[in-house]
Motif scaffolding. Sequence first.
Motif, PDB file in Angstrom:
ATOM      1  N   ASP A 154      10.782  -4.404  15.999  1.00 36.38           N
ATOM      2  CA  ASP A 154      10.616  -3.127  16.972  1.00 36.38           C
ATOM      3  C   ASP A 154       9.288  -4.016  18.453  1.00 36.38           C
ATOM      4  OD1 ASP A 154      12.964  -3.037  16.710  1.00 36.38           O
ATOM      5  OD2 ASP A 154      11.762  -0.588  16.101  1.00 36.38           O
ATOM      6  N   LEU A 155       8.039  -3.488  16.948  1.00 31.35           N
ATOM      7  CA  LEU A 155       6.662  -4.660  18.305  1.00 31.35           C
ATOM      8  C   LEU A 155       7.279  -5.587  18.485  1.00 31.35           C
ATOM      9  CD1 LEU A 155       4.446  -3.039  15.079  1.00 31.35           C
ATOM     10  CD2 LEU A 155       4.551  -2.431  17.498  1.00 31.35           C
ATOM     11  N   VAL A 156       7.435  -6.560  18.162  1.00 30.47           N
ATOM     12  CA  VAL A 156       7.677  -7.990  18.497  1.00 30.47           C
ATOM     13  C   VAL A 156       8.329  -8.101  19.731  1.00 30.47           C
ATOM     14  CG1 VAL A 156       8.755 -10.323  18.519  1.00 30.47           C
ATOM     15  CG2 VAL A 156       7.429  -9.034  16.693  1.00 30.47           C
ATOM     16  N   LYS A 157      10.144  -7.243  19.622  1.00 31.83           N
ATOM     17  CA  LYS A 157      10.736  -7.347  20.699  1.00 31.83           C
ATOM     18  C   LYS A 157       9.352  -6.084  22.214  1.00 31.83           C
ATOM     19  CE  LYS A 157      15.108  -7.185  19.218  1.00 31.83           C
ATOM     20  NZ  LYS A 157      16.543  -6.257  18.710  1.00 31.83           N
ATOM     21  N   ASP A 158       9.020  -5.394  21.749  1.00 31.80           N
ATOM     22  CA  ASP A 158       8.338  -4.605  22.847  1.00 31.80           C
ATOM     23  C   ASP A 158       7.297  -5.397  23.546  1.00 31.80           C
ATOM     24  OD1 ASP A 158      10.643  -2.448  22.506  1.00 31.80           O
ATOM     25  OD2 ASP A 158       8.775  -1.503  21.426  1.00 31.80           O
ATOM     26  N   GLY A 159       6.752  -6.625  22.891  1.00 30.00           N
ATOM     27  CA  GLY A 159       5.843  -7.636  23.588  1.00 30.00           C
ATOM     28  C   GLY A 159       4.481  -6.738  22.951  1.00 30.00           C
ATOM     29  N   HIS A 160       4.383  -6.499  21.337  1.00 28.05           N
ATOM     30  CA  HIS A 160       2.611  -5.586  20.917  1.00 28.05           C
ATOM     31  C   HIS A 160       3.362  -6.508  20.132  1.00 28.05           C
ATOM     32  CE1 HIS A 160       2.727  -3.528  24.610  1.00 28.05           C
ATOM     33  NE2 HIS A 160       3.718  -2.573  23.738  1.00 28.05           N
ATOM     34  N   ALA A 161       3.758  -7.613  19.320  1.00 26.83           N
ATOM     35  CA  ALA A 161       3.182  -8.360  18.377  1.00 26.83           C
ATOM     36  C   ALA A 161       2.389  -7.839  17.262  1.00 26.83           C
ATOM     37  CB  ALA A 161       3.787  -9.541  18.636  1.00 26.83           C
ATOM     38  N   PRO A 162       1.888  -7.237  16.149  1.00 24.52           N
ATOM     39  CA  PRO A 162       0.946  -7.461  15.519  1.00 24.52           C
ATOM     40  C   PRO A 162       0.584  -9.020  15.184  1.00 24.52           C
ATOM     41  CG  PRO A 162       3.750  -7.442  14.147  1.00 24.52           C
ATOM     42  CD  PRO A 162       3.851  -7.693  15.415  1.00 24.52           C
ATOM     43  N   ASP A 163      -1.037  -9.124  14.557  1.00 29.41           N
ATOM     44  CA  ASP A 163      -1.212 -10.080  14.648  1.00 29.41           C
ATOM     45  C   ASP A 163      -0.428 -10.577  12.637  1.00 29.41           C
ATOM     46  OD1 ASP A 163      -4.034 -10.072  15.846  1.00 29.41           O
ATOM     47  OD2 ASP A 163      -4.351  -7.964  15.521  1.00 29.41           O
ATOM     48  N   LEU A 164      -0.091  -9.375  11.603  1.00 26.68           N
ATOM     49  CA  LEU A 164       0.075 -10.445  10.501  1.00 26.68           C
ATOM     50  C   LEU A 164       1.217  -9.051  10.578  1.00 26.68           C
ATOM     51  CD1 LEU A 164      -3.041 -10.818   8.362  1.00 26.68           C
ATOM     52  CD2 LEU A 164      -1.023 -12.594   9.283  1.00 26.68           C
ATOM     53  N   ALA A 165       1.552  -9.981   9.332  1.00 26.66           N
ATOM     54  CA  ALA A 165       3.167  -9.062   9.152  1.00 26.66           C
ATOM     55  C   ALA A 165       3.802  -9.708   7.900  1.00 26.66           C
ATOM     56  CB  ALA A 165       4.523  -8.863  10.237  1.00 26.66           C
ATOM     57  N   GLN A 166       3.679  -8.636   6.534  1.00 25.06           N
ATOM     58  CA  GLN A 166       4.419  -9.233   5.401  1.00 25.06           C
ATOM     59  C   GLN A 166       5.763  -8.596   5.288  1.00 25.06           C
ATOM     60  OE1 GLN A 166       2.513  -8.000   2.381  1.00 25.06           O
ATOM     61  NE2 GLN A 166       4.347  -8.441   1.165  1.00 25.06           N
ATOM     62  N   ILE A 167       6.939  -9.482   5.683  1.00 17.92           N
ATOM     63  CA  ILE A 167       8.612  -9.411   5.128  1.00 17.92           C
ATOM     64  C   ILE A 167       9.521  -9.964   4.597  1.00 17.92           C
ATOM     65  CG2 ILE A 167       8.254  -7.051   7.726  1.00 17.92           C
ATOM     66  CD1 ILE A 167       9.300 -10.072   9.466  1.00 17.92           C
ATOM     67  N   GLY A 168      10.601  -9.172   4.752  1.00 15.11           N
ATOM     68  CA  GLY A 168      11.420 -10.112   4.101  1.00 15.11           C
ATOM     69  C   GLY A 168      12.173 -11.562   4.705  1.00 15.11           C
ATOM     70  N   ALA A 169      11.391 -12.016   5.395  1.00 11.98           N
ATOM     71  CA  ALA A 169      11.721 -12.881   6.152  1.00 11.98           C
ATOM     72  C   ALA A 169      11.058 -13.849   7.396  1.00 11.98           C
ATOM     73  CB  ALA A 169      13.241 -12.915   6.364  1.00 11.98           C
ATOM     74  N   TYR A 170      10.546 -14.570   7.289  1.00 10.71           N
ATOM     75  CA  TYR A 170       9.731 -15.380   8.531  1.00 10.71           C
ATOM     76  C   TYR A 170      11.061 -16.295   9.925  1.00 10.71           C
ATOM     77  CZ  TYR A 170       9.691 -19.812   5.323  1.00 10.71           C
ATOM     78  OH  TYR A 170      10.493 -20.878   4.720  1.00 10.71           O
ATOM     79  N   ALA A 171      12.140 -17.021   9.022  1.00 13.02           N
ATOM     80  CA  ALA A 171      12.391 -18.070   9.496  1.00 13.02           C
ATOM     81  C   ALA A 171      12.214 -17.684  11.090  1.00 13.02           C
ATOM     82  CB  ALA A 171      13.331 -18.621   9.153  1.00 13.02           C
ATOM     83  N   ASP A 172      13.183 -16.208  11.951  1.00 20.09           N
ATOM     84  CA  ASP A 172      13.683 -15.993  13.297  1.00 20.09           C
ATOM     85  C   ASP A 172      11.841 -16.386  13.628  1.00 20.09           C
ATOM     86  OD1 ASP A 172      16.137 -16.191  12.637  1.00 20.09           O
ATOM     87  OD2 ASP A 172      16.245 -13.848  12.613  1.00 20.09           O
ATOM     88  N   TYR A 173      10.896 -16.001  13.450  1.00 18.83           N
ATOM     89  CA  TYR A 173       9.151 -15.986  14.016  1.00 18.83           C
ATOM     90  C   TYR A 173       9.256 -17.106  14.197  1.00 18.83           C
ATOM     91  CZ  TYR A 173      10.052 -10.586  13.839  1.00 18.83           C
ATOM     92  OH  TYR A 173      10.785  -9.076  12.906  1.00 18.83           O
ATOM     93  N   ALA A 174       9.595 -17.696  13.208  1.00 18.82           N
ATOM     94  CA  ALA A 174       9.226 -19.469  13.146  1.00 18.82           C
ATOM     95  C   ALA A 174       9.862 -19.930  14.080  1.00 18.82           C
ATOM     96  CB  ALA A 174       9.020 -19.908  11.737  1.00 18.82           C
ATOM     97  N   ALA A 175      10.997 -19.792  14.341  1.00 20.28           N
ATOM     98  CA  ALA A 175      11.962 -20.438  15.421  1.00 20.28           C
ATOM     99  C   ALA A 175      11.301 -20.106  16.830  1.00 20.28           C
ATOM    100  CB  ALA A 175      13.980 -20.358  14.886  1.00 20.28           C
ATOM    101  N   ALA A 176      10.975 -19.060  17.038  1.00 24.17           N
ATOM    102  CA  ALA A 176      10.635 -18.440  18.175  1.00 24.17           C
ATOM    103  C   ALA A 176       9.578 -18.967  18.615  1.00 24.17           C
ATOM    104  CB  ALA A 176      10.851 -16.935  18.265  1.00 24.17           C
ATOM    105  N   ASP A 177       8.315 -19.522  17.913  1.00 26.93           N
ATOM    106  CA  ASP A 177       7.522 -20.161  17.697  1.00 26.93           C
ATOM    107  C   ASP A 177       5.985 -18.849  18.368  1.00 26.93           C
ATOM    108  OD1 ASP A 177       5.045 -22.561  18.274  1.00 26.93           O
ATOM    109  OD2 ASP A 177       5.821 -22.634  20.436  1.00 26.93           O
ATOM    110  N   LYS A 178       6.159 -18.169  17.684  1.00 26.96           N
ATOM    111  CA  LYS A 178       5.700 -16.890  17.102  1.00 26.96           C
ATOM    112  C   LYS A 178       4.527 -16.980  16.539  1.00 26.96           C
ATOM    113  CE  LYS A 178       8.912 -14.095  19.932  1.00 26.96           C
ATOM    114  NZ  LYS A 178       7.996 -14.148  21.422  1.00 26.96           N
TER     115      LYS A 178
END
Length: 422
Positions: free
Chosen positions: A86-110
């Motif tokens: 939700d933070l990413v979608k709202d334009g307030h991406a966190p500096d760091l996130a430790q979650i279950g999957a990273y590929a979608d964010y990497a694919a979006a060049d974030k």
Amino acid sequence: MQRRYLSLAAATVATTIALTLTGCGSGSGDGDVTLKLIAADYGDSEANGSQNYWDELARAFEKKNPGIKVDVEVYSWTDVDKKVEDLVKDGHAPDLAQIGAYADYAAADKLYRADQLLSVSTEADFTPSLAEAGEYQRVQYGLPFGASTRRLFYNKKLFAKAGIANPPQSWSDIARDAQLLKARGVKMPYALPLGPEETQAETLMWMLSGGGGYTDGIGKYRIDSPENIKTFNWLKEDLVGKGLTGTDPAQLNREDAFQGFVDGEVGMLNGHPTLMKQAEAKGIDYGTVELPGVDGKAKATMGVADWMMAFKQNGHRAEVGKFLDFVYSDKNVVKFSGEYGLLPVTTSASQAMLADDKYAKLHGFLKQLATAEFYPADKTSWPLVSKTVKAKMGAAVGPKGNPAGVLTDIQNTADAADNAAG
């Protein structure tokens, strides 16, 4: 513990850190920067909740780095992935996130690359299998944080009563031992949790035990491989079909299987390190061995890791890098791993744990980490494939199940998702 392996998986046993600027400064070292950390809770009570770990670590970091503050919020695993999304979608991406999957964010060049954040020594210290599992298109974006492997747990008391002298090493041993346990009235001789909670984990463990897996050597989905079909036909006919699981696998979740084990109602099951603590708390005399395979021990076990990632939006690369180098110091990695029954994600911390008898019960799990196989989390299609596995694999081994048909259906879904992703 509310987790995939847990769940790590799981799911993947899996802690989210989000670091967001709330103070002034450009992120270049001028002025003060406050990093906000959103972390998932690995604890099972307020007393050992992850908030305590992160608060102590943040204060220690701030003392060494006066210009950087770290504000920590801890969320349950039920909520934390969605919070970051939700933070990413709202334009307030966190500096760091430790979650279950990273590929979608990497694919979006974030995301920042690992080599843009970490010192050379920190980056090189990750256990190679984990570093590779954190790659998207051969570049590491996911930083492993908390890992586990799987072993077969067995109840020594129930085995002794059934006249079983040694734990199983092969599928035929499992079937024979389960028959003996059933004859002695054990409720669930072999617990096979293919319910919706963590089906994707139990499925991968059995695929590996049969010489297969979700993907082949070059990362292409091979869900309907001959090895996987053979494995699930064996489960259907030789284990479930003969009443050796004691219940419908499609209705049994990991958490309930673990509870059955600590209640003394399960003879054997696949498990992760946190089951040791649960069993010891209930006085269960247990043993663990490497996963049995077709004719001997399995080619590999399953590994699960959760992922740290750094978002580029706020431009705090230097401050985030300093914090991550601190997070991944030996002292902090060993402390976190020991506190929550997880495995260190760095080579140096792993060596320190192997040299410490205090962690002797984790040594068997840790020695498997270098060759463990992980979910294909580098694929943007994996979340959909995992969801499909959860929905279908339990019924595949039931009385009316068709393992080959189900595996082919999942393969078709995987291929379509991969093609759509380009």
